[in-house]
Structure formats: structure tokens, C-alpha cells
Design a protein around this motif. Structure first.
Motif, PDB file in Angstrom:
ATOM      1  N   ALA A  10       0.867  -1.240  -0.002  1.00 28.92           N
ATOM      2  CA  ALA A  10      -0.063   0.000  -0.039  1.00 28.92           C
ATOM      3  C   ALA A  10       0.784   1.201  -0.034  1.00 28.92           C
ATOM      4  CB  ALA A  10      -1.000  -0.014   1.259  1.00 28.92           C
ATOM      5  N   SER A  11       0.606   2.211  -0.761  1.00 32.27           N
ATOM      6  CA  SER A  11       1.406   3.597  -0.967  1.00 32.27           C
ATOM      7  C   SER A  11       0.598   4.425   0.127  1.00 32.27           C
ATOM      8  CB  SER A  11       0.905   4.087  -2.346  1.00 32.27           C
ATOM      9  OG  SER A  11      -0.320   4.293  -2.706  1.00 32.27           O
ATOM     10  N   SER A  12       1.661   5.326   0.577  1.00 28.35           N
ATOM     11  CA  SER A  12       1.612   6.321   1.427  1.00 28.35           C
ATOM     12  C   SER A  12       0.196   7.336   0.899  1.00 28.35           C
ATOM     13  CB  SER A  12       2.489   7.185   1.950  1.00 28.35           C
ATOM     14  OG  SER A  12       2.322   8.108   2.592  1.00 28.35           O
ATOM     15  N   PRO A  13      -0.516   7.794   2.019  1.00 28.95           N
ATOM     16  CA  PRO A  13      -1.660   8.782   1.008  1.00 28.95           C
ATOM     17  C   PRO A  13      -1.233  10.221   1.271  1.00 28.95           C
ATOM     18  CG  PRO A  13      -2.298   7.749   3.450  1.00 28.95           C
ATOM     19  CD  PRO A  13      -1.172   7.134   2.990  1.00 28.95           C
ATOM     20  N   VAL A  14       0.150  10.117   1.757  1.00 32.21           N
ATOM     21  CA  VAL A  14       0.369  11.836   2.225  1.00 32.21           C
ATOM     22  C   VAL A  14       1.682  12.173   1.013  1.00 32.21           C
ATOM     23  CG1 VAL A  14       1.876  13.110   3.607  1.00 32.21           C
ATOM     24  CG2 VAL A  14       0.153  11.461   4.637  1.00 32.21           C
ATOM     25  N   LYS A  15       1.593  12.969   0.581  1.00 37.36           N
ATOM     26  CA  LYS A  15       2.587  13.435  -0.603  1.00 37.36           C
ATOM     27  C   LYS A  15       3.925  13.452  -0.030  1.00 37.36           C
ATOM     28  CE  LYS A  15      -0.807  16.440  -2.899  1.00 37.36           C
ATOM     29  NZ  LYS A  15      -1.312  18.020  -3.236  1.00 37.36           N
ATOM     30  N   ASN A  16       4.855  13.092  -0.860  1.00 39.40           N
ATOM     31  CA  ASN A  16       6.231  12.962  -0.558  1.00 39.40           C
ATOM     32  C   ASN A  16       6.863  14.634  -0.497  1.00 39.40           C
ATOM     33  OD1 ASN A  16       6.300  10.283  -0.388  1.00 39.40           O
ATOM     34  ND2 ASN A  16       7.266  10.083  -2.444  1.00 39.40           N
ATOM     35  N   ASN A  17       7.747  15.003   0.234  1.00 36.44           N
ATOM     36  CA  ASN A  17       8.186  16.046   0.197  1.00 36.44           C
ATOM     37  C   ASN A  17       7.533  17.076   0.483  1.00 36.44           C
ATOM     38  OD1 ASN A  17      10.837  14.844  -0.555  1.00 36.44           O
ATOM     39  ND2 ASN A  17      10.341  15.115  -2.709  1.00 36.44           N
ATOM     40  N   ASN A  30       9.499   2.985  13.101  1.00 36.44           N
ATOM     41  CA  ASN A  30       9.857   1.693  12.395  1.00 36.44           C
ATOM     42  C   ASN A  30       8.878   0.949  12.921  1.00 36.44           C
ATOM     43  OD1 ASN A  30      11.222  -1.276  12.572  1.00 36.44           O
ATOM     44  ND2 ASN A  30      11.167  -0.162  10.185  1.00 36.44           N
ATOM     45  N   ASN A  31       7.740   0.602  12.146  1.00 31.59           N
ATOM     46  CA  ASN A  31       6.556  -0.290  12.719  1.00 31.59           C
ATOM     47  C   ASN A  31       6.384  -1.608  12.136  1.00 31.59           C
ATOM     48  OD1 ASN A  31       3.430  -1.147  12.379  1.00 31.59           O
ATOM     49  ND2 ASN A  31       3.876  -0.255  14.460  1.00 31.59           N
ATOM     50  N   ILE A  32       6.544  -2.695  13.039  1.00 32.83           N
ATOM     51  CA  ILE A  32       6.453  -4.201  12.524  1.00 32.83           C
ATOM     52  C   ILE A  32       5.287  -4.747  13.461  1.00 32.83           C
ATOM     53  CG2 ILE A  32       7.724  -6.304  12.394  1.00 32.83           C
ATOM     54  CD1 ILE A  32      10.235  -4.992  11.999  1.00 32.83           C
ATOM     55  N   GLN A  33       4.368  -5.193  12.658  1.00 34.88           N
ATOM     56  CA  GLN A  33       3.332  -6.165  13.364  1.00 34.88           C
ATOM     57  C   GLN A  33       3.406  -7.673  12.635  1.00 34.88           C
ATOM     58  OE1 GLN A  33      -0.438  -4.408  12.840  1.00 34.88           O
ATOM     59  NE2 GLN A  33       0.384  -2.335  12.936  1.00 34.88           N
ATOM     60  N   TYR A  72       4.966  10.968   5.957  1.00 31.47           N
ATOM     61  CA  TYR A  72       4.506  11.860   7.267  1.00 31.47           C
ATOM     62  C   TYR A  72       3.293  11.171   7.790  1.00 31.47           C
ATOM     63  CZ  TYR A  72       3.670  15.823  10.533  1.00 31.47           C
ATOM     64  OH  TYR A  72       3.311  16.283  11.537  1.00 31.47           O
ATOM     65  N   LEU A  73       3.190  10.708   8.911  1.00 32.76           N
ATOM     66  CA  LEU A  73       2.179  10.216   9.744  1.00 32.76           C
ATOM     67  C   LEU A  73       1.826   8.952   9.372  1.00 32.76           C
ATOM     68  CD1 LEU A  73       0.253  13.426  10.499  1.00 32.76           C
ATOM     69  CD2 LEU A  73       1.652  12.106  11.966  1.00 32.76           C
ATOM     70  N   VAL A  74       1.676   8.677   8.012  1.00 33.70           N
ATOM     71  CA  VAL A  74       1.391   7.374   7.512  1.00 33.70           C
ATOM     72  C   VAL A  74       2.150   6.917   6.251  1.00 33.70           C
ATOM     73  CG1 VAL A  74      -0.756   6.135   6.117  1.00 33.70           C
ATOM     74  CG2 VAL A  74      -0.944   8.362   7.446  1.00 33.70           C
ATOM     75  N   GLY A  75       2.996   5.883   6.640  1.00 34.24           N
ATOM     76  CA  GLY A  75       4.083   5.249   5.459  1.00 34.24           C
ATOM     77  C   GLY A  75       3.419   4.123   4.573  1.00 34.24           C
ATOM     78  N   GLU A  76       4.297   3.935   3.752  1.00 30.10           N
ATOM     79  CA  GLU A  76       4.111   2.652   2.665  1.00 30.10           C
ATOM     80  C   GLU A  76       4.074   1.454   3.676  1.00 30.10           C
ATOM     81  OE1 GLU A  76       6.531   4.240  -1.044  1.00 30.10           O
ATOM     82  OE2 GLU A  76       7.691   3.224   0.348  1.00 30.10           O
ATOM     83  N   THR A 115       6.138  -0.941   8.096  1.00 27.68           N
ATOM     84  CA  THR A 115       6.078   0.474   7.676  1.00 27.68           C
ATOM     85  C   THR A 115       6.962   1.574   8.309  1.00 27.68           C
ATOM     86  OG1 THR A 115       4.268   2.368   7.275  1.00 27.68           O
ATOM     87  CG2 THR A 115       4.070   1.072   9.248  1.00 27.68           C
ATOM     88  N   ASP A 116       7.216   2.158   7.833  1.00 25.93           N
ATOM     89  CA  ASP A 116       8.152   3.471   8.231  1.00 25.93           C
ATOM     90  C   ASP A 116       7.297   4.766   8.101  1.00 25.93           C
ATOM     91  OD1 ASP A 116      10.222   1.550   8.799  1.00 25.93           O
ATOM     92  OD2 ASP A 116      11.060   1.767   6.974  1.00 25.93           O
ATOM     93  N   TYR A 117       7.429   5.554   9.066  1.00 26.64           N
ATOM     94  CA  TYR A 117       6.573   6.805   8.872  1.00 26.64           C
ATOM     95  C   TYR A 117       7.371   7.887   9.772  1.00 26.64           C
ATOM     96  CZ  TYR A 117       4.132   6.111  13.155  1.00 26.64           C
ATOM     97  OH  TYR A 117       3.655   5.642  14.539  1.00 26.64           O
ATOM     98  N   ARG A 118       7.131   8.957   9.529  1.00 24.06           N
ATOM     99  CA  ARG A 118       8.032  10.285  10.406  1.00 24.06           C
ATOM    100  C   ARG A 118       6.379  10.874  11.207  1.00 24.06           C
ATOM    101  NH1 ARG A 118      13.385  11.446   9.942  1.00 24.06           N
ATOM    102  NH2 ARG A 118      14.104  10.507   7.839  1.00 24.06           N
TER     103      ARG A 118
END
Length: 478
Positions: free
Chosen positions: A378-385, A464-467, A403-407, A433-436
Motif C-alpha cells: 500500500a502506498s502512502s496517502p501523504v505526498k512526498n516532500n 519503524n513499525n512491525i506487526q 509523514y504520519l502514514v507510511g508505505e 511500515t516506516d513513517y515520520r
């Protein structure tokens, strides 16, 4: 001080703070909207078969969780089925900010599905109707704890009102709660070639959230703990959504499907938040305020599916493959209600985009034994940069992705076994997933000390989130 005056004063302050920020929104609300309120790719609910195939069953159908993807899949049931699924979910976060690194894990028990599908009519009927009901319960506990960061230090008045050097000790973003969903579905089967379905979903959400910051005097070790403005808070909400779908057999082996899921309309939101500020006499005031005018609209989605299902050699061997493409209409997201809550629409307008998810799954069956595997991205719903701020590499403004939601990348495996009319399935799902996230805003102690952190240039932390999700499904055909 009159509570309404206090509320109005602090609300105005929050609006001004929000407008002074580069981002002009409240990150906690946006994070919750994507990761908790949304019925999107973060979902770990489903039967062991569904999870084992990567959540990819939109055209295959014939599974209570596949009905969550495309309600027309309910029409594929030839026998009535009842099942219950239980899961253990391990949620690990590795949080990094500056030179501070910390890891922690939450483990929860969930009921990712319990329901029944009733296959009505006879096998010889040209037109058949099936009905189904499914319930799911999912914990949303999540703890992101940034540890001591010696690169973030500054002068701050100590208990004697003398400026001394303090450094960051911890920044903890913690969520505790659950969400549940009740789904009612109706589907038709025309000559076992064309299937139509509709589903109605009722959602419930109950969460507690807190953002807590701590710093320590580098000289005498004095520790101070701050709560972010508007935290801790509690939210309770009810939501409703609907979905429609169709599946067609192009050949006896090939199926195509399409489904549309409406946004989830959240209403009856009850929200309790701590607010802090100073009155016109300079006195510190705080109160636990009730909000009842919030509403939230979560994204809708379009699902396109294709499947191949065939016997390989004889009736004892079969192979099934399914692929789903999902487009999330994230721009449909909307925050409604009081002016401070509507500020979050600035984030949607400036930074949110539609996102896509790709799911693929395979199932091999030899007599009573079934083996499964799946993958999803799944791609991130937040624009890069998109979000300006400072940290991890230097003190100049930088721009971040995720940002807040990662791939999201998800890998899964599963197995099942039939015992007469009963069946048991096991599934495993790995999601990474990784997010900021940001550290910024106004923070207060309960006795009135105030700390403002980087309103114009928020500090970024990486998560860095792992489930790891283990599912057991027990079922019966009748």
C-alpha cells in the motif's frame, strides 16, 4: 473563571497557534483519522484464510472476510457457514529522534471475525439469495516512545526560576482503545455465473490518547513532565458505511469483480480533552472539556479484482489465485465541527492524495489440506516532500516523505484442514511500515509551567513499525 470563557480563550489560542505553524493542523487528529478511524490498509482483521492469502479474495469470494472486500462474494457460498476467528497481534515500534533510539512492543488479543453466512435456496434454483452477518473487534493500542536525545537541549527556568540547561528525556505518543464493526450483507447468485451484493456497516470506536514530553536539568537532574495541549483526550464515536459489488464468471475458471465502498460517516462523537492556558490576570487555568460537535468522514475506496480457480488434475487437487487493486479516495476525508477540529482540513487540502493498494494471494488444495500465501503493498496517502521541519541530519529546513502514514508491505502465509463438516485454518501476517512524526506545539505541566517546541519548524522523529499477526479460525459448514 467561567468555563465557557476559558474554553473560548484557549480555543482562540489554539487557532492562532495552528495558523502560526507551517502545517496549520493538529498531527494527533490526522494520525487518528488515517490509522484508527479509517477502514483502510492498516486493517489486520479477517479470517485465517483471508489473511493467509494477503487479504486478496475480492473475486474469489466464498469467505466471510472476502465479503468485506466485495459483498458479491457472499453469493458464491453454496453451503451455510459459521466461523469464529481469534488472533494475537504483536505491535512493535522502533522510535528514533536525533541520537535517541527506543523500542517497545504491545501484544493484544483480537476477534478479527465472528459470523455466519446463510445459503438460501436449492442448488438447482436459477436465482438464489444469501445473507450474512459478521462482527469484528480490534485493539488499536499503540505506543511510540522517543527516548533521551542529547541533541535537543535548551535553556529553561528551573524550580528557582533560574535559566539552566535542559535536554529531552522522552516523548511518548500513546493510544489505548478498540474499534468494532458489525456488517450485514445480502447477495444474489444468478445461474452460478453472476453475483451481486450489498453490505451495510456499523462502526464503533473508543480510544484514549496522550502525548507526553519530559526533559531533565543537566546540572541537578530535575525532571519535568509536560502534557501536549489538548491531551490527554478520550474519544467515542459511531460510524456508518455501505458497499456494493459485482462478480462475474467469464469462464468456469476466471472471475472478475468490482466493488465500491462509501466513506465511513462518523457521528455522535464524544470527545473529552484537557486544555491549558492563562487568564487575563496571568493565572494558570486548566479544565477537562467536553466537545460534542465533531464529525469525521473517512475515505471511500474502489476495489477491482481478478481470480483464477481450477482443478489441476482431478477433484482432489485445486489451485486458486486472486489479485486485488484498491484505490482509496483519501481526498474525501473531512473534519467537521468546531473550528479547531476543522483546521485539520488544511492538511487534507495541502498534503493528502489518493493511495493505492495491491494484493495477491494463492491457495493450493490437496484433498483436505490447504496451503496459502499472499503479499500486499500500500502506498502512502501523504505526498512526498511535503511537510517542512528540522531534524535528523541538520538544523536547516528539510522535507520528508511518509509523514504520519507510511508505505506498507505485508507478507502472509496460511494453512487449513477440513474435518468432515468442520474446518480449522491458521494464518500469519507480517506487516512493516516506516513513517515520520513531529514534536512541536505547546506543552504544560499540571502546575502551570509551559514549554513551546518548534512551532514554525517542528522536530521530526522516525518510527519503524512491525506487526506480527497470528490468526486461528474455527468453522462449520451446514
Amino acid at each position: 473563571m467561567n468555563k465557557k470563557l476559558l474554553y473560548g480563550f484557549i480555543l482562540s489560542s489554539i487557532v492562532l497557534i495552528g495558523k502560526s505553524q507551517t502545517s496549520r493542523f493538529y498531527p494527533n487528529d490526522v494520525f487518528d483519522a488515517f490509522n484508527i478511524f479509517g477502514d483502510n490498509s492498516n486493517n489486520t482483521s479477517g479470517t485465517a484464510r483471508y489473511i493467509g492469502m494477503g487479504g486478496s479474495m475480492g473475486a474469489l469470494g466464498g469467505d466471510l472476510s472476502a465479503v468485506e472486500t466485495n459483498p458479491a462474494g457472499l453469493g458464491i457460498f453454496r453451503n451455510s457457514v459459521a466461523n469464529i476467528s481469534m488472533s494475537v497481534l504483536s505491535n512493535k515500534n522502533k522510535a528514533t529522534m536525533g541520537n535517541g533510539v527506543n523500542s517497545n512492543t504491545d501484544t493484544n488479543f483480537n476477534i478479527p471475525g465472528a459470523g455466519v453466512a446463510l445459503a438460501l435456496g436449492d442448488e438447482s434454483d436459477m436465482f438464489k439469495v444469501n445473507v450474512g452477518v459478521n462482527f469484528s473487534y480490534q485493539r488499536v493500542d499503540n505506543d511510540v516512545n522517543f527516548s533521551r536525545n542529547t541533541q535537543l537541549n535548551y535553556l529553561y527556568p528551573n524550580k528557582d526560576k533560574v535559566d539552566q540547561m535542559y535536554e529531552m528525556v522522552n516523548y511518548d505518543q500513546y493510544t489505548n482503545g478498540y474499534k468494532s464493526k458489525m456488517k450485514f450483507s445480502l447477495a444474489t447468485n444468478y445461474m452460478d455465473r453472476l453475483y451481486f451484493g450489498i453490505g451495510l456497516d456499523w462502526h464503533y470506536l473508543n480510544i484514549d490518547r496522550n502525548s507526553e514530553y519530559g526533559h531533565r536539568n543537566t546540572m541537578d537532574g530535575e525532571y519535568m513532565r509536560f502534557n501536549e495541549q489538548l491531551t490527554p483526550y478520550s474519544q467515542e464515536a459511531n460510524g456508518f458505511g455501505l458497499n456494493v459489488g459485482v462478480i462475474g464468471k467469464i469462464t468456469p475458471e476466471i472471475r472478475l469483480g468490482a466493488a465500491y465502498h462509501s466513506p465511513i460517516w462518523w457521528s455522535d462523537m464524544e470527545d473529552y480533552r484537557w486544555i491549558y492556558g492563562y487568564n487575563d490576570k496571568g493565572q494558570f487555568v486548566k479544565d477537562y472539556v467536553y466537545y460534542d460537535h465533531y464529525k469525521n468522514v473517512s475515505p471511500g475506496k474502489l476495489v477491482l479484482s481478478g481470480a483464477f480457480a481450477s482443478n489441476i488434475m482431478d477433484d482432489d487437487n485445486s489451485l486458486a489465485f486472486n489479485f486485488d487493486f484498491i484505490n482509496y479516495f483519501n481526498k474525501d476525508m473531512e473534519f467537521k465541527g468546531d473550528v479547531d477540529y476543522r483546521l485539520n482540513n488544511n492538511f487534507v487540502n495541502d498534503y493528502v492524495r489518493n493511495s493505492q493498494e495491491y494484493r495477491a494471494g494463492i491457495e493450493y488444495r490437496f484433498k483436505e489440506l490447504k496451503l496459502r500465501a499472499g503479499y500486499a503493498y500500500a502506498s502512502s496517502p501523504v505526498k512526498n516532500n511535503s511537510i517542512a521541519g528540522i531534524w535528523d541530519t541538520d538544523a536547516n529546513p528539510v522535507y520528508v516523505k511518509n509523514y504520519l502514514v507510511g508505505e506498507k508491505n505485508k507478507l502472509s502465509f496460511g494453512a487449513g484442514y477440513d474435518i468432515g463438516q468442520f474446518f480449522v485454518d491458521l494464518g500469519y501476517q507480517y506487516m512493516k511500515t516506516d513513517y515520520r512524526t513531529t514534536l512541536s506545539g505547546d506543552f504544560y505541566t499540571m502546575d502551570g509551567s509551559n514549554l513551546t517546541i518548534s512551532l514554525d519548524k517542528p522536530y521530526f522523529g522516525k518510527v519503524n513499525n512491525i506487526q506480527n499477526n497470528f490468526i486461528l479460525t474455527l468453522g462449520m459448514r451446514f
